[in-house]
Design an enzyme around this catalytic site. Structure first.
Site, short mmCIF file in Angstrom:
data_model
loop_
_atom_site.label_atom_id
_atom_site.label_comp_id
_atom_site.label_asym_id
_atom_site.label_seq_id
_atom_site.Cartn_x
_atom_site.Cartn_y
_atom_site.Cartn_z
N HIS A 57 0.84 -1.19 0.00
CA HIS A 57 0.00 0.00 0.00
C HIS A 57 0.88 1.24 0.00
O HIS A 57 1.94 1.24 0.64
CB HIS A 57 -0.92 0.02 1.23
CG HIS A 57 -2.07 0.95 1.06
ND1 HIS A 57 -1.98 2.28 1.39
CD2 HIS A 57 -3.30 0.76 0.53
CE1 HIS A 57 -3.13 2.86 1.09
NE2 HIS A 57 -3.93 1.97 0.57
N ASP A 109 -7.90 -5.63 -0.06
CA ASP A 109 -8.36 -6.36 -1.24
C ASP A 109 -8.01 -7.84 -1.18
O ASP A 109 -8.59 -8.64 -1.90
CB ASP A 109 -7.76 -5.74 -2.50
CG ASP A 109 -8.35 -4.37 -2.78
OD1 ASP A 109 -9.55 -4.21 -2.54
OD2 ASP A 109 -7.60 -3.48 -3.20
N1 CMC Z 1 4.39 -7.46 -4.86
C1 CMC Z 1 5.74 -7.42 -4.98
N2 CMC Z 1 6.47 -6.30 -4.81
C2 CMC Z 1 5.83 -5.17 -4.51
C3 CMC Z 1 4.43 -5.14 -4.35
C4 CMC Z 1 3.71 -6.34 -4.53
N3 CMC Z 1 2.38 -6.36 -4.39
N4 CMC Z 1 4.05 -3.88 -4.05
C5 CMC Z 1 5.17 -3.15 -4.02
N5 CMC Z 1 6.25 -3.94 -4.29
C6 CMC Z 1 7.65 -3.50 -4.29
C7 CMC Z 1 7.98 -2.70 -5.56
O1 CMC Z 1 8.50 -3.53 -6.57
C8 CMC Z 1 8.98 -1.71 -5.05
O2 CMC Z 1 10.25 -2.36 -4.97
P1 CMC Z 1 11.62 -1.50 -5.22
O3 CMC Z 1 11.65 -0.48 -4.12
O4 CMC Z 1 12.68 -2.53 -5.12
O5 CMC Z 1 11.47 -0.88 -6.57
C9 CMC Z 1 8.54 -1.40 -3.61
O6 CMC Z 1 7.81 -2.57 -3.20
C10 CMC Z 1 7.66 -0.18 -3.50
O7 CMC Z 1 6.62 -0.29 -4.43
P2 CMC Z 1 5.96 0.93 -5.21
O8 CMC Z 1 5.30 0.43 -6.45
O9 CMC Z 1 6.97 2.04 -5.35
O10 CMC Z 1 4.89 1.39 -4.15
P3 CMC Z 1 3.63 2.28 -4.42
O11 CMC Z 1 3.33 2.97 -3.15
O12 CMC Z 1 3.82 3.13 -5.63
O13 CMC Z 1 2.49 1.21 -4.79
C11 CMC Z 1 0.71 -0.30 -4.63
C12 CMC Z 1 1.52 0.78 -3.92
C13 CMC Z 1 -0.52 -0.64 -3.80
C14 CMC Z 1 0.22 0.22 -6.00
C15 CMC Z 1 1.59 -1.57 -4.82
O14 CMC Z 1 1.99 -2.06 -3.56
C16 CMC Z 1 0.91 -2.66 -5.63
O15 CMC Z 1 0.95 -2.62 -6.87
N6 CMC Z 1 0.25 -3.65 -4.94
C17 CMC Z 1 -0.52 -4.67 -5.64
C18 CMC Z 1 -1.87 -4.13 -6.03
C19 CMC Z 1 -2.79 -3.95 -4.85
O16 CMC Z 1 -2.95 -4.84 -4.03
N7 CMC Z 1 -3.45 -2.78 -4.80
C20 CMC Z 1 -4.48 -2.48 -3.78
C21 CMC Z 1 -4.07 -1.41 -2.84
S1 CMC Z 1 -5.17 -1.25 -1.42
C22 CMC Z 1 -6.74 -0.84 -2.03
C23 CMC Z 1 -6.81 0.29 -2.99
O17 CMC Z 1 -6.06 1.25 -2.95
O18 CMC Z 1 -7.67 0.25 -3.84
#
Ligand code: CMC
Length: 433
Positions: free
Chosen positions: A310, A368
């Site tokens: 998140h 989720d």
């Molecule tokens: N699986 C594997 N690695 C992950 C994941 C994941 N689900 N989420 C983040 N990472 C890693 C990512 O690769 C990155 O690594 P590095 O620092 O080495 O590049 C690090 O963690 C930080 O990730 P980010 O993409 O910069 O983080 P963000 O804040 O931009 O993204 C997120 C947050 C929710 C979009 C992301 O965690 C994600 O894509 N999760 C899966 C989708 C998901 O479950 N979304 C629902 C969120 S909660 C409900 C809602 O908002 O609707």
């Protein structure tokens, strides 16, 4: 609204210039540097893709402390609301700022209940969609089209019309989501029933058929209501910011909420509940989990564990905690203990919580991850998971939209950019290129 202004200042020095910037102090959370005059005084912009360090508005509605895993609606903790309140009361709280007294609650419930039917001509509009349309596609279209059916609540400058639009959308969204579902499975639309509470009515519109009686299980209706409450608002996430941005141009409320639904659909946002369950099914069996965990960790593989991570929560997602308890209750109630998807979910959760990669990056199961498990157990197809999120979030979007309209600092949203394209150059005739 509490005044956020303080006497504190931040000083920014660059290229021989000094710019003093006011510091604002929120009720909770870190201080905020007010950069509104930065361009005028310093001739520079700031660069912040994804708004990781930028507040786009003042708000009194929802507060999240990502480190503590805290989520408050109007100051009330989400676990208390999910455990002791109900969705209609939470809607009132989000829209009007305080919990209702008994008379206010009854009057509000009455108004919501009396607006649940959609214009009969909208039935024809639904029938224009292909049968296999994703219900989110149908919802984006139908909610946008409400502005063509309810002309008397599209004037954003009229407070009464804004109020009517708000009531209409909270009341009709379950009807629209259920109709999108019924249409996709080829069953007749079921009209709302005003003798039922909000969640029971939604279950009835989804699962009853004219051919036989449908018994609404009160415990499942309570679990449904809790899912609505847990998703009701989440401050300035992508879809809410989309609603505010669309609304900042003066677009009508139905168009703004349709924009929010479109944004929510993405798998990184609300679409994650569908994606998470589909991922569990793709993994299939517990022995395959290590392969997928390895893929999630591989920088060269775009695969991510859906339902994990998140932007704001870096400790745990308080909604996920309540949702997990609710999932256990629902599965117990329905006697589902040994299904393969559930086994994969439990094992994946265990492995990810112990894995160094996930611990270090603070990646926890989010709301989720568990909501899909409950919704599947209740009998919803995966394509309905995100529409249920959308109907729950509608009240939050509207509360935020109404707040924005009333905000004296509100301007049309218009971010700047860091242009890295070609400098000005002369047009070359096609024969000479
Ligand atoms: N699986 C594997 N690695 C992950 C994941 C994941 N689900 N989420 C983040 N990472 C890693 C990512 O690769 C990155 O690594 P590095 O620092 O080495 O590049 C690090 O963690 C930080 O990730 P980010 O993409 O910069 O983080 P963000 O804040 O931009 O993204 C997120 C947050 C929710 C979009 C992301 O965690 C994600 O894509 N999760 C899966 C989708 C998901 O479950 N979304 C629902 C969120 S909660 C409900 C809602 O908002 O609707």
């Amino acid at each position: 609204m509490r005044m956020a202004e303080t006497d504190k200042k931040a000083t920014l020095q660059f290229e021989g210039k000094t710019v003093e910037l006011p510091i604002m102090s929120p009720t909770a959370g870190p201080d905020v540097i007010d950069i509104r005059k930065l361009y005028a005084q310093g001739d520079v912009f700031t660069y912040d893709p994804g708004f990781t360090s930028t507040a786009s508005c003042e708000s009194t509605i929802t507060f999240i402390d990502g480190d503590k895993g805290e989520l408050l609606y109007r100051g009330y903790p989400i676990d208390q609301l999910a455990g002791q309140s109900n969705y209609i009361e939470v809607c009132y709280l989000l829209l009007y700022g305080e919990l209702p007294d008994k008379a206010q609650f009854e009057e509000f419930s009455y108004r919501i209940t009396r607006h649940t039917m959609v214009h009969e001509q909208m039935h024809n509009f639904f029938r224009g969609f292909r049968r296999d349309a994703h219900p989110m596609a149908t919802m984006v279209g139908v909610v946008g089209a409400m502005s063509a059916f309810y002309h008397d609540s599209t004037d954003v400058n009229d407070e009464w019309q804004r109020e009517v639009a708000a009531i209409r959308m909270v009341a009709k969204m379950p009807t629209i989501a259920a109709m999108a579902y019924k249409y996709s499975v080829g069953q007749p639309f079921v009209y709302p029933r005003n003798d039922l509470d909000y969640a029971s009515n939604f279950l009835n519109m989804c699962f009853s058929v004219p051919a036989e009686p449908y018994k609404i299980e009160p415990a499942l209706a309570r679990a449904m209501d809790r899912i609505f409450t847990l998703h009701a608002d989440h401050e300035q996430n992508a879809s809410t910011s989309t609603v505010r941005l669309a609304g900042s141009s003066g677009a009508n409320p139905f168009a703004c909420i349709a924009a929010g639904i479109a944004c929510l659909w993405g798998p990184a946002h609300g679409g994650a509940n569908q994606a998470a369950l589909e991922m569990l099914r793709t993994i299939g069996t517990v022995d395959k989990i290590p392969e997928y965990v390895a893929r999630a960790k591989d920088k060269n593989d775009p695969f991510r564990l859906m339902g994990f991570g998140h932007r704001v929560y870096k400790n745990f997602d308080p909604r996920a905690k309540v949702m997990k308890e609710s999932a256990d209750e629902v599965l117990d109630l329905l006697g589902i203990h040994n299904n393969e998807t559930l086994k994969v979910a439990k094992e994946l959760e265990r492995i990810a919580l112990e894995d160094e990669y996930f611990i270090e990056k603070k990646l926890y199961p989010n709301v989720d991850f568990y909501s899909g498990i409950i919704l599947e157990a209740m009998g919803f197809p995966t394509a309905m998971f995100t529409p249920i999120f959308a109907l729950s979030r509608t009240v939050g979007w509207i509360a935020q939209w109404k707040e924005m309209i009333g905000d004296k600092n509100q301007k049309i949203g218009r971010p700047r950019q860091l242009y890295v394209g070609e400098a000005a150059r002369d047009y070359v005739d096609i024969a000479k290129r």
